[in-house]
Design a protein around this motif. Structure first.
Motif, PDB file in Angstrom:
ATOM      1  N   ARG A   1       5.142  -4.536 -13.140  1.00 33.45           N
ATOM      2  CA  ARG A   1       4.839  -3.316 -13.896  1.00 33.45           C
ATOM      3  C   ARG A   1       5.555  -3.317 -15.240  1.00 33.45           C
ATOM      4  NH1 ARG A   1       0.639  -1.333 -14.264  1.00 33.45           N
ATOM      5  NH2 ARG A   1       1.563   0.407 -15.354  1.00 33.45           N
TER       6      ARG A   1
ATOM      7  N   ASN B   1       0.834  -1.206   0.000  1.00 29.36           N
ATOM      8  CA  ASN B   1       0.000   0.000   0.000  1.00 29.36           C
ATOM      9  C   ASN B   1       0.866   1.254   0.000  1.00 29.36           C
ATOM     10  OD1 ASN B   1      -2.245  -1.627   0.059  1.00 29.36           O
ATOM     11  ND2 ASN B   1      -2.694  -1.295   2.237  1.00 29.36           N
TER      12      ASN B   1
ATOM     13  N   HIS C   1      -4.267   2.768  -8.703  1.00 30.37           N
ATOM     14  CA  HIS C   1      -3.555   2.479  -7.457  1.00 30.37           C
ATOM     15  C   HIS C   1      -4.507   2.429  -6.275  1.00 30.37           C
ATOM     16  CE1 HIS C   1       0.552   2.438  -8.942  1.00 30.37           C
ATOM     17  NE2 HIS C   1       0.292   3.503  -9.674  1.00 30.37           N
TER      18      HIS C   1
ATOM     19  N   ASP D   1       1.950   1.961  -3.436  1.00 27.48           N
ATOM     20  CA  ASP D   1       0.863   2.545  -4.241  1.00 27.48           C
ATOM     21  C   ASP D   1       0.635   4.010  -3.885  1.00 27.48           C
ATOM     22  OD1 ASP D   1      -0.264   0.556  -6.098  1.00 27.48           O
ATOM     23  OD2 ASP D   1      -0.626  -0.618  -4.297  1.00 27.48           O
TER      24      ASP D   1
ATOM     25  N   ARG E   1      -4.144   6.318 -13.809  1.00 19.81           N
ATOM     26  CA  ARG E   1      -3.246   5.492 -12.999  1.00 19.81           C
ATOM     27  C   ARG E   1      -3.466   5.762 -11.502  1.00 19.81           C
ATOM     28  NH1 ARG E   1      -1.654   1.159 -13.623  1.00 19.81           N
ATOM     29  NH2 ARG E   1       0.206   1.438 -12.390  1.00 19.81           N
TER      30      ARG E   1
ATOM     31  N   ARG F   1       3.208   6.142  -5.465  1.00 18.71           N
ATOM     32  CA  ARG F   1       2.957   6.376  -6.886  1.00 18.71           C
ATOM     33  C   ARG F   1       1.842   7.397  -7.078  1.00 18.71           C
ATOM     34  NH1 ARG F   1       6.231   6.916 -10.169  1.00 18.71           N
ATOM     35  NH2 ARG F   1       4.630   6.930 -11.755  1.00 18.71           N
ATOM     36  N   MET F   2       0.813   7.340  -6.223  1.00 16.39           N
ATOM     37  CA  MET F   2      -0.273   8.320  -6.312  1.00 16.39           C
ATOM     38  C   MET F   2       0.283   9.727  -6.104  1.00 16.39           C
ATOM     39  SD  MET F   2      -3.141   6.060  -4.266  1.00 16.39           S
ATOM     40  CE  MET F   2      -4.647   7.015  -4.476  1.00 16.39           C
TER      41      MET F   2
ATOM     42  N   GLU G   1      -6.154  -0.904  -6.386  1.00  9.88           N
ATOM     43  CA  GLU G   1      -5.222  -1.943  -5.915  1.00  9.88           C
ATOM     44  C   GLU G   1      -5.228  -2.039  -4.384  1.00  9.88           C
ATOM     45  OE1 GLU G   1      -2.953  -4.345  -7.175  1.00  9.88           O
ATOM     46  OE2 GLU G   1      -4.474  -4.007  -8.706  1.00  9.88           O
TER      47      GLU G   1
END
Lengths: 188, 188
Positions: B66, A60, A170, A63, A166, A66-67, A173
């Motif tokens: 990825r 997490n 995330h 993710d 994207r 990345r966010m 996910e």
């Protein structure tokens, strides 16, 4: 992402700079959270469900990082084009709405992780469908012969569309991991 | 990525389909590898460097997944435009070269992980610089007034460029983790 979207829509350089500056704090917080997860693994040697929960937390974090990076990209495009607006007027509505969905999903996924609310986690997939639909429509606007803003804004809009899409992926996910942790159903 | 690039450059539908089919096997292998890492954590409760190595492995799996997803995207764009070629002739050279670098980096990063060769891991950053330079040049071709292929191919080229650039980024991430594991320097 809320600030980044506002900066994008209003060509607000100060706000874009703020997003870029704040990103470092998010990274530091992610590193700290990751160290806490490693400490739990090292000191408590969890097994079974507890082990999966800690490993889920580690994923997490990746993710969320990345966010944050995607919001950073939105802010950087805004800064690069300033004082021009990045978006042709025609697609403002798409990004207003994609931004709203992204912010909602970000806020919901936080609640999902804190509450382990699987019902709310499932709703993230619905929000993602809305995002994907907007993203598809956005592409059809770009591909339309009526598009008269040239290639350069089309390139920016393409990248921005991908960032929002994207971002939503995330969140989904993370939601999936919560559902899996709570029910044992589907992959981590 | 090697097959996906070849499919892209030659509008080879069969090869694109093969990449799309093979993707499932990569995901399954990733899940299996992840289960092995979880088993090590559960049964051996590693600490210190060993714990970090297993957590690094888990993160590497996510990066490799990825990378596979990005190759999948290349194959899917190829399939979507078939029998047309996705790329205007003018940018074929860029993608030939970006594909070559991506494949090299994929192959090198595998060796880096298996051998813990930090020197080779550092070279990944150089390859990534080459990728970024190509990516930037590609954008200047797109943004040039001389671009006469219209918006639709520009959108495809923008997305494809991003896929190759991100592929390289993930290889660099894995390399960084190897350097960190071997030397304790910089973040996981």
């Amino acid at each position: 992402m809320e600030s980044a979207t506002q900066a994008l829509l209003q060509a607000d350089l100060l706000l874009a700079e703020q997003v870029i500056t704040d990103h470092e704090a998010i990274l530091q917080h992610a590193r700290k959270t990751e160290e806490q997860a490693l400490t739990v693994l090292a000191l408590q040697a969890p097994v079974a469900g507890d082990l999966r929960a800690v490993v889920s937390a580690l994923k997490n974090i990746a993710d969320v990082e990345r966010m944050a990076a995607l919001a950073l990209h939105v802010a950087k495009i805004t800064r690069r084009r300033h004082p021009q607006k990045v978006l042709p007027e025609e697609v403002n509505g798409y990004f207003t709405e994609m931004g709203r969905i992204a912010v909602d999903m970000g806020s919901n996924v936080k609640q999902v992780v804190l509450s382990m609310d699987t019902h709310r986690a499932e709703q993230l997939a619905d929000d993602d469908d809305d995002m994907d639909n907007l993203h598809r429509h956005l592409f059809s606007v770009l591909m339309d012969r009526e598009w008269k803003h040239g290639v350069a804004p089309a390139v920016d809009v393409t990248l921005l569309g991908r960032y929002y899409e994207r971002f939503a992926d995330h969140a989904v996910e993370i939601g999936r991991r919560v559902i899996f942790s709570a029910t044992g159903e589907s992959a981590v």
